[in-house]
Design a protein around this motif. Structure first.
Motif, short mmCIF file in Angstrom:
data_model
loop_
_atom_site.label_atom_id
_atom_site.label_comp_id
_atom_site.label_asym_id
_atom_site.label_seq_id
_atom_site.Cartn_x
_atom_site.Cartn_y
_atom_site.Cartn_z
N MET A 45 -24.63 -4.64 10.25
CA MET A 45 -24.70 -3.22 10.55
C MET A 45 -26.09 -2.87 11.07
SD MET A 45 -22.85 -1.72 7.12
CE MET A 45 -23.84 -0.23 7.29
N GLY A 46 -26.14 -1.98 12.05
CA GLY A 46 -27.45 -1.55 12.54
C GLY A 46 -27.30 -0.32 13.42
N LYS A 52 -29.02 -5.61 16.50
CA LYS A 52 -27.93 -6.22 15.73
C LYS A 52 -27.19 -7.29 16.55
CE LYS A 52 -25.02 -2.18 16.62
NZ LYS A 52 -26.07 -1.51 17.45
N MET A 235 -24.20 1.82 12.57
CA MET A 235 -24.36 2.70 11.42
C MET A 235 -24.03 4.12 11.85
SD MET A 235 -27.79 1.31 9.60
CE MET A 235 -27.88 -0.35 8.93
N GLU A 251 -33.68 2.89 3.11
CA GLU A 251 -32.91 1.75 3.58
C GLU A 251 -31.44 2.13 3.65
OE1 GLU A 251 -33.68 -1.39 0.84
OE2 GLU A 251 -35.53 -2.00 1.81
N PRO A 252 -30.70 1.58 4.61
CA PRO A 252 -29.28 1.90 4.72
C PRO A 252 -28.49 1.44 3.49
CG PRO A 252 -30.10 0.86 6.72
CD PRO A 252 -31.17 0.70 5.67
N ASN A 256 -23.15 3.80 5.05
CA ASN A 256 -23.56 4.11 6.42
C ASN A 256 -22.71 3.41 7.48
OD1 ASN A 256 -26.82 4.18 5.11
ND2 ASN A 256 -25.83 5.95 6.05
N ALA A 257 -21.67 2.67 7.06
CA ALA A 257 -20.79 2.04 8.04
C ALA A 257 -20.09 3.11 8.87
CB ALA A 257 -19.76 1.17 7.33
N SER A 272 -27.66 -5.36 6.71
CA SER A 272 -28.10 -4.24 7.53
C SER A 272 -29.39 -4.63 8.24
CB SER A 272 -28.33 -2.99 6.68
OG SER A 272 -29.43 -3.15 5.81
N PHE A 274 -32.56 -2.79 10.14
CA PHE A 274 -33.09 -1.43 10.14
C PHE A 274 -34.52 -1.40 10.67
CE2 PHE A 274 -34.76 2.31 7.58
CZ PHE A 274 -34.08 3.27 8.32
N LEU A 308 -26.75 -6.09 1.84
CA LEU A 308 -26.11 -4.97 1.16
C LEU A 308 -24.96 -5.43 0.27
CD1 LEU A 308 -25.91 -2.31 4.01
CD2 LEU A 308 -27.56 -2.43 2.15
#
Length: 360
Positions: A45-46, A52, A235, A251-252, A256-257, A272, A274, A308
């Protein structure tokens, strides 16, 4: 001996024989917790521009294939890549830029490689490019790329077709069938970059349904075919909420998906990626990340990779890295306390002139 214990005993014996080792992602600290191995569902995820796709290509595809090249046949990999975001030509051009940089220490930007502006390759650079034909023949043998947006049904059909050509089904009874690959030693990896560009259809008329369909297919590839699968997803826009920008660091999280939470629920490993500077916040461990920003180019090198979710190991672990945008190469940073204690007088020109990325 019961079948349950027989299976786990056999797996333990395989481990003792070295058959269960995962393939390195090229980052030793990350490798302690996450490696590329069979029958796992990975999710990256990003936010936009975080790198990403580059993390997918650098760490999950190209670094493992370099290991395969050096393994003398001990490592066997096959990739089916759904490149829904970028042109196949531009992806391959960046891979060439990356390989030349890592092997020769010469940085040839894509704009120069493809002569987008006034700068073009000189004779020596043209001759250098030609020496990578064999490497790209190797990549072509082990990576099949499908470019453009795809529906979940398209992806399922393509991968199912590959599995039928490279294995066979054994029907046990009316409820059970088993897939046997022709080469049990080969690790087949299916990657989707990225899920947010999945094509909607009459059957799956909105983005959530379309992405959920792809995720369900990925689970089938993992559980029935024994493949590993890697999804890349955006994200959501919650990261732009001013409340986060007021935090000292942020931080995610799994929440946040974007579009749907089904992907992170189904995945075994969620990473993730970030860039705190995009959201005017600091890193929880590395603090003010402005020190990783080149004063001349304005490029921000720092990226936080956080585990995560890790269904079979430790999660909530963050790893500081630096990212070279021109080539897509990632390199781990020393732990944050080393940065604080030993990098007080560090010459960041080593980072800004890219020599840091040539270190192993």
């Amino acid at each position: 001996m019961g079948k349950f214990f027989e299976d786990i005993s056999a797996a333990i014996e395989d481990g003792l024989a070295g058959k269960n080792k995962g393939i390195s992602l090229g980052m030793p600290r990350l490798d302690r917790y996450v490696t590329l191995r069979k029958k796992l569902y990975y999710m990256i995820m990003g936010s936009t521009g975080s790198g990403k796709s580059s993390l997918l290509y650098n760490s999950f595809i190209l670094d493992p294939l370099d290991i395969m090249l050096d393994s003398g046949g001990k490592v066997k990999l096959k990739y089916i890549l759904f490149a829904m975001e970028r042109s196949k030509l531009y992806i391959q051009a960046k891979w060439l830029t990356r390989k030349i940089f890592l092997t020769e220490g010469i940085l040839i930007p894509i704009s120069k490689l493809l002569h987008w502006g006034n700068e073009s390759l000189n004779k020596a650079e043209q001759d250098l490019v030609k020496t990578y034909e064999e490497y790209f023949n190797f990549l072509e043998e082990h990576i099949t790329i499908y470019e453009g947006s795809r529906s979940g049904d398209d992806i399922y059909r393509i991968v199912k077709g590959y599995s039928e050509d490279h294995g066979e089904e054994e029907i046990i009874n009316s409820y059970t069938k088993i897939y046997h690959p022709n080469d049990p030693e080969e690790l087949v990896v299916v990657a989707g970059d990225h899920f947010g560009l999945t094509k909607v259809t009459k059957k799956h008329p909105n983005k959530k349904q379309a992405i959920d369909a792809v995720s369900e297919s990925f689970q089938t590839f993992r559980d029935y075919l024994g493949y590993s699968v890697i999804g890349v997803n955006q994200m959501n826009r919650d990261l732009s909420n001013p409340i986060y920008q007021k935090m000292d660091s942020y931080e995610p999280t799994l929440d946040n998906a974007k579009e749907t939470g089904t992907t992170v629920e189904a995945a075994d490993v969620v990473l993730s990626l970030f860039d705190p500077s995009r959201f005017n916040t600091n890193d929880r461990f590395y603090g003010d990340v402005s020190k990783f920003k080149c004063p001349e180019s304005g490029h921000q090198y720092f990226r936080n990779i956080k585990i995560l979710k890790n269904s079979f190991g430790i999660d909530s672990t963050s790893i500081g890295t630096v990212f070279q945008g021109e080539t897509g190469v990632f390199r781990e940073l020393p732990k944050s306390h080393v940065i604080r204690e030993e990098w007080k007088d560090y010459d960041f020109r080593e980072l800004f002139n890219n020599s840091y990325f040539l270190k192993k």
